[in-house]
Design an enzyme around this catalytic site. Structure first.
Site, PDB file in Angstrom:
ATOM      1  CG  LEU A  85     -17.787  11.456  -8.501  1.00 31.61           C
ATOM      2  CD1 LEU A  85     -17.732   9.978  -8.842  1.00 31.61           C
ATOM      3  CD2 LEU A  85     -16.576  11.885  -7.705  1.00 31.61           C
ATOM      4  CB  CYS A  86     -20.546  16.887 -12.171  1.00 32.31           C
ATOM      5  SG  CYS A  86     -21.143  17.378 -13.761  1.00 32.31           S
ATOM      6  CG  HIS A  87     -14.765  17.153 -14.741  1.00 30.54           C
ATOM      7  ND1 HIS A  87     -15.243  15.897 -15.030  1.00 30.54           N
ATOM      8  CD2 HIS A  87     -13.466  17.001 -14.394  1.00 30.54           C
ATOM      9  CE1 HIS A  87     -14.272  15.020 -14.862  1.00 30.54           C
ATOM     10  NE2 HIS A  87     -13.183  15.660 -14.483  1.00 30.54           N
ATOM     11  CD  GLU A 125     -22.524  20.282 -16.806  1.00 28.00           C
ATOM     12  OE1 GLU A 125     -21.532  20.329 -16.064  1.00 28.00           O
ATOM     13  OE2 GLU A 125     -22.716  19.334 -17.590  1.00 28.00           O
ATOM     14  CG  ASP A 139     -41.701  26.142  -4.965  1.00 25.05           C
ATOM     15  OD1 ASP A 139     -42.214  25.746  -3.896  1.00 25.05           O
ATOM     16  OD2 ASP A 139     -41.228  27.281  -5.104  1.00 25.05           O
TER      17      ASP A 139
END
Length: 178
Positions: A85-87, A125, A139
């Site tokens: 739901l992130c723009h 973000e 990693d």
């Protein structure tokens, strides 16, 4: 189905739910375009000898700090692909700092600051940038420390938009909802 007049309805007042209770992307077209910025932080916890190897670039997979920085930038740019739901936003800048703690400590601090000029903020973000940078560090070091932990990922400051400036330290001191 939700009832917008029912004060016991858990979705009442939540902008990401339609009247029928279905999740949806909020329409931000009526919001003002403003400069917006958000900063998030996180910590990779590992052994002190691994932090020294991160700092020196002596890891089986190579130089971790630059790799994590680039991965964090990519994470910020790809946030709407990961968070449903992130723009999508026109990101104007991303700064990532990956800082190994001084010798003897087992932590690496990760900070991401993201900027845009838009109708909604860039907190997601910034959080994604920190998380992807941290996952990349993990990693890069898992061959030497499988027990490392990414922790304390949080927004520490934001500015712009209708709600204006916010800082975690001020919120914590004032008892604001964090």
């Amino acid at each position: 189905m939700t009832d917008p007049t029912d004060p016991t309805d858990p979705t009442q007042g939540l902008s990401h739910y339609r009247a029928d209770g279905a999740a949806h992307m909020v329409d931000v077209s009526a919001k003002d375009v403003t400069k917006r910025q958000a900063t998030a932080t996180g910590v990779l916890r590992t052994r002190a000898d691994v932090v020294a190897r991160i700092a020196s670039g002596d890891l089986p997979k190579g130089e971790a700090i630059a790799t994590a920085r680039i991965a964090g930038i990519l994470g910020a740019k790809r946030t709407p692909d990961l968070v449903p739901l992130c723009h999508p936003l026109p990101i104007s800048g991303v700064e990532i700092d990956v800082v190994p703690a001084p010798a003897g400590s087992g932590t690496v601090a990760i900070t991401a600051t993201v900027r845009t000029t838009g109708r909604t903020g860039v907190e997601m973000e910034a959080l994604t940038a920190v998380t992807v940078a941290g996952l990349t560090l993990y990693d890069m070091i898992k061959a030497v420390d499988k027990a490392a932990v990414l922790t304390d990922v949080q927004v520490v400051a934001k500015s712009g938009g209708k709600s204006g400036d916010w800082a975690r330290a001020a919120a914590d001191a004032g008892g604001e909802d964090a």
